[in-house]
Design a protein around this motif. Structure first.
Motif, PDB file in Angstrom:
ATOM      1  N   VAL A  87       0.830  -1.202   0.000  1.00  0.00           N
ATOM      2  CA  VAL A  87       0.000   0.000   0.000  1.00  0.00           C
ATOM      3  C   VAL A  87       0.865   1.253   0.000  1.00  0.00           C
ATOM      4  N   TYR A  88       1.997   1.165   0.700  1.00  0.00           N
ATOM      5  CA  TYR A  88       2.890   2.326   0.821  1.00  0.00           C
ATOM      6  C   TYR A  88       4.299   1.818   1.099  1.00  0.00           C
ATOM      7  N   GLU A  89       5.295   2.549   0.565  1.00  0.00           N
ATOM      8  CA  GLU A  89       6.682   2.199   0.847  1.00  0.00           C
ATOM      9  C   GLU A  89       7.552   3.443   0.734  1.00  0.00           C
ATOM     10  N   ASP A  90       8.522   3.565   1.655  1.00  0.00           N
ATOM     11  CA  ASP A  90       9.580   4.561   1.532  1.00  0.00           C
ATOM     12  C   ASP A  90      10.888   3.921   1.983  1.00  0.00           C
ATOM     13  N   ASP A  91      11.882   4.708   2.330  1.00  0.00           N
ATOM     14  CA  ASP A  91      13.183   4.148   2.695  1.00  0.00           C
ATOM     15  C   ASP A  91      13.167   3.419   4.028  1.00  0.00           C
ATOM     16  N   ASP A  92      12.113   3.627   4.833  1.00  0.00           N
ATOM     17  CA  ASP A  92      12.117   3.129   6.200  1.00  0.00           C
ATOM     18  C   ASP A  92      11.031   2.106   6.510  1.00  0.00           C
ATOM     19  N   ILE A  93       9.889   2.193   5.846  1.00  0.00           N
ATOM     20  CA  ILE A  93       8.769   1.318   6.188  1.00  0.00           C
ATOM     21  C   ILE A  93       8.071   0.806   4.934  1.00  0.00           C
ATOM     22  N   ILE A  94       7.376  -0.305   5.108  1.00  0.00           N
ATOM     23  CA  ILE A  94       6.467  -0.849   4.102  1.00  0.00           C
ATOM     24  C   ILE A  94       5.130  -1.089   4.787  1.00  0.00           C
ATOM     25  N   VAL A  95       4.045  -0.656   4.169  1.00  0.00           N
ATOM     26  CA  VAL A  95       2.705  -0.955   4.667  1.00  0.00           C
ATOM     27  C   VAL A  95       2.057  -1.938   3.706  1.00  0.00           C
ATOM     28  N   LEU A  96       1.608  -3.075   4.239  1.00  0.00           N
ATOM     29  CA  LEU A  96       1.039  -4.158   3.442  1.00  0.00           C
ATOM     30  C   LEU A  96      -0.452  -4.294   3.700  1.00  0.00           C
ATOM     31  N   VAL A 148       5.722  -2.816   8.306  1.00  0.00           N
ATOM     32  CA  VAL A 148       6.995  -3.514   8.429  1.00  0.00           C
ATOM     33  C   VAL A 148       8.109  -2.472   8.371  1.00  0.00           C
ATOM     34  N   ALA A 149       9.140  -2.655   9.191  1.00  0.00           N
ATOM     35  CA  ALA A 149      10.286  -1.744   9.192  1.00  0.00           C
ATOM     36  C   ALA A 149      11.377  -2.258   8.254  1.00  0.00           C
ATOM     37  N   LYS A 150      11.973  -1.357   7.497  1.00  0.00           N
ATOM     38  CA  LYS A 150      13.048  -1.746   6.582  1.00  0.00           C
ATOM     39  C   LYS A 150      14.431  -1.577   7.199  1.00  0.00           C
ATOM     40  N   THR A 151      14.503  -0.882   8.334  1.00  0.00           N
ATOM     41  CA  THR A 151      15.781  -0.651   9.001  1.00  0.00           C
ATOM     42  C   THR A 151      15.636  -0.909  10.497  1.00  0.00           C
ATOM     43  N   VAL A 152      16.768  -1.135  11.164  1.00  0.00           N
ATOM     44  CA  VAL A 152      16.736  -1.358  12.610  1.00  0.00           C
ATOM     45  C   VAL A 152      16.234  -0.122  13.359  1.00  0.00           C
ATOM     46  N   ALA A 154      14.140   2.155  12.393  1.00  0.00           N
ATOM     47  CA  ALA A 154      12.688   2.258  12.171  1.00  0.00           C
ATOM     48  C   ALA A 154      11.955   1.199  12.982  1.00  0.00           C
ATOM     49  N   GLN A 155      12.501  -0.007  13.033  1.00  0.00           N
ATOM     50  CA  GLN A 155      11.848  -1.063  13.802  1.00  0.00           C
ATOM     51  C   GLN A 155      11.837  -0.731  15.295  1.00  0.00           C
ATOM     52  N   THR A 156      12.960  -0.258  15.797  1.00  0.00           N
ATOM     53  CA  THR A 156      13.044   0.084  17.217  1.00  0.00           C
ATOM     54  C   THR A 156      11.995   1.118  17.586  1.00  0.00           C
ATOM     55  N   ARG A 157      11.850   2.149  16.760  1.00  0.00           N
ATOM     56  CA  ARG A 157      10.896   3.220  17.074  1.00  0.00           C
ATOM     57  C   ARG A 157       9.451   2.747  16.912  1.00  0.00           C
ATOM     58  N   LEU A 158       9.197   1.881  15.931  1.00  0.00           N
ATOM     59  CA  LEU A 158       7.841   1.354  15.774  1.00  0.00           C
ATOM     60  C   LEU A 158       7.451   0.472  16.951  1.00  0.00           C
ATOM     61  N   VAL A 159       8.376  -0.350  17.420  1.00  0.00           N
ATOM     62  CA  VAL A 159       8.088  -1.191  18.595  1.00  0.00           C
ATOM     63  C   VAL A 159       7.810  -0.309  19.808  1.00  0.00           C
ATOM     64  N   LEU A 284      -4.921   1.997   9.596  1.00  0.00           N
ATOM     65  CA  LEU A 284      -3.677   2.032  10.355  1.00  0.00           C
ATOM     66  C   LEU A 284      -3.196   3.476  10.389  1.00  0.00           C
ATOM     67  N   ARG A 285      -2.938   3.983  11.597  1.00  0.00           N
ATOM     68  CA  ARG A 285      -2.441   5.354  11.741  1.00  0.00           C
ATOM     69  C   ARG A 285      -1.237   5.346  12.679  1.00  0.00           C
ATOM     70  N   LEU A 286      -0.180   6.021  12.267  1.00  0.00           N
ATOM     71  CA  LEU A 286       1.035   6.052  13.082  1.00  0.00           C
ATOM     72  C   LEU A 286       1.849   7.300  12.763  1.00  0.00           C
ATOM     73  N   TYR A 287       2.796   7.582  13.645  1.00  0.00           N
ATOM     74  CA  TYR A 287       3.788   8.618  13.375  1.00  0.00           C
ATOM     75  C   TYR A 287       4.991   7.937  12.734  1.00  0.00           C
ATOM     76  N   HIS A 288       5.404   8.457  11.598  1.00  0.00           N
ATOM     77  CA  HIS A 288       6.512   7.836  10.875  1.00  0.00           C
ATOM     78  C   HIS A 288       7.719   7.710  11.805  1.00  0.00           C
ATOM     79  N   PRO A 289       8.351   6.522  11.844  1.00  0.00           N
ATOM     80  CA  PRO A 289       9.408   6.292  12.832  1.00  0.00           C
ATOM     81  C   PRO A 289      10.646   7.165  12.660  1.00  0.00           C
ATOM     82  N   ILE A 290      10.842   7.748  11.490  1.00  0.00           N
ATOM     83  CA  ILE A 290      12.019   8.588  11.254  1.00  0.00           C
ATOM     84  C   ILE A 290      11.648  10.064  11.140  1.00  0.00           C
ATOM     85  N   THR A 291      10.595  10.375  10.389  1.00  0.00           N
ATOM     86  CA  THR A 291      10.234  11.783  10.177  1.00  0.00           C
ATOM     87  C   THR A 291       9.266  12.313  11.225  1.00  0.00           C
TER      88      THR A 291
END
Length: 324
Positions: A87-96, A148-152, A154-159, A284-291
């Motif tokens: 559904v969405y993808e950038d350098d840090d996350i993928i939304v499926l 899904v997080a593409k980097t460590v 991003a994953q840490t902040r999403l968790v 699904l609503r969230l604050y982007h883990p990097i921006t």
């Protein structure tokens, strides 16, 4: 390539008397008890700031836990060419948008053919992220949105965001029975004492909160919108069954076909053939883990739920016409 990750949490009071390794395996279910035991023996686990001495020590509940986890890249999982609905993808996350019949993570009975295997094929660099970037799961036959997080980082902040309840997840479902009003189910959930593939409401379980509101009434069913505050395994399914309104088609928690009186043969057949829980992660609503930008996605209902709801609407209209 090894990755370092700081895991934090608080021991639940319901875990009083458990061994440390057992308690931590329940707190951090993405990691095996054997792996956690190694971390304890390597002095990577701190309890209230003090290094844990042994996996056998007992917890009291309320302790603050920190784990300096180190994760070797896991080469057990094979990359597989499986279609992903991105559904969405950038350098840090993928939304499926996950379909039915697809398991998120390899496990007992599902060694491969999962979303994790698909992610390794789609984006090979994700192998360097623990669990291939997966931060939350949907049940095999639950459809809809997951991130899904593409980097460590991003994953840490999403968790962390999940733990802080800063990620909003809303679902649509069809429940059995006539529900008169929306509400909240706040009941702790734990593994079922005898059925190991089931979860259950239990006073010693982990806190779980599900909010629901009514979207539409049918003759013998109710269409719902639900929002999770917590993310326990099978949470919505267990909570709805607990209030005697299991989800249509749920094979574990009592969603057997219950057609209303006078229903057409076609409607009865459709109900009997609906062989999964009628549950879809629609928002699904969230604050982007990097921006830190707030982002929101919506996924339309899958066709099987569209057909189910249309059949229920037609059945209700037919009955109302007879009554006039």
């Amino acid at each position: 390539m090894a990755q370092q990750l700081l895991l934090t949490g608080v021991v639940n009071e319901s875990q009083l008397g458990q061994r440390l390794d057992q308690a931590l395996a329940e707190m951090f279910p993405d990691y095996s008890r054997s792996r956690i035991k190694v971390w304890i023996l390597d002095s990577r686990v701190r309890i209230n700031g003090q290094v844990a001495a042994t996996p056998k020590e007992k917890v009291l509940g309320g302790e603050s836990i920190e784990i300096d986890a180190i994760l070797e890249e896991d080469t057990r999982w094979a990359a597989q060419d499986i279609d992903l609905n991105i559904v969405y993808e950038d350098d840090d996350i993928i939304v499926l948008n996950k379909p039915r019949d697809l398991v998120v993570h390899p496990g007992a009975g599902n060694a491969d053919g999962t979303i994790l295997n698909a992610l390794l094929h789609y984006y090979p660099a994700i192998a360097e992220v623990p669990r291939a970037g997966i931060v939350h799961r949907l049940d095999k036959d639950t459809t809809g949105l997951m991130v899904v997080a593409k980097t460590v980082p991003a994953q840490t902040r999403l968790v962390e965001s999940l733990q802080a309840r800063e990620i909003t997840r809303e679902y649509e479902a069809v429940a059995i029975g006539n529900m008169t009003a929306g509400g909240t189910v706040e009941q702790p959930i734990s593994r079922h004492p005898s059925k190991r593939t089931h979860m259950a409401v239990h006073p010693m379980g982990k806190p779980a909160v599900t909010h629901y509101r009514i979207m539409e009434h049918f003759r013998a069913h109710t269409r719902l919108r639900l929002r999770l505050e917590t993310g326990r395994t099978h949470q919505i399914r267990v909570h709805m069954a607990h209030i005697n309104h299991p989800l249509v088609g749920d094979p574990l928690y009592g969603g057997r076909p219950r057609p209303p009186k006078g229903a057409s043969d076609a409607f009865v057949e459709l109900l009997r053939g609906f062989d999964r829980q009628a549950l879809h992660a629609t928002m699904l609503r969230l604050y982007h883990p990097i921006t830190s930008i707030e982002m929101e996605w919506h996924a339309p209902l899958p066709q099987d739920m569209v057909d189910l709801i249309a059949a229920m609407q037609a059945d209700t209209e037919m009955f109302n016409d007879r009554m006039e």
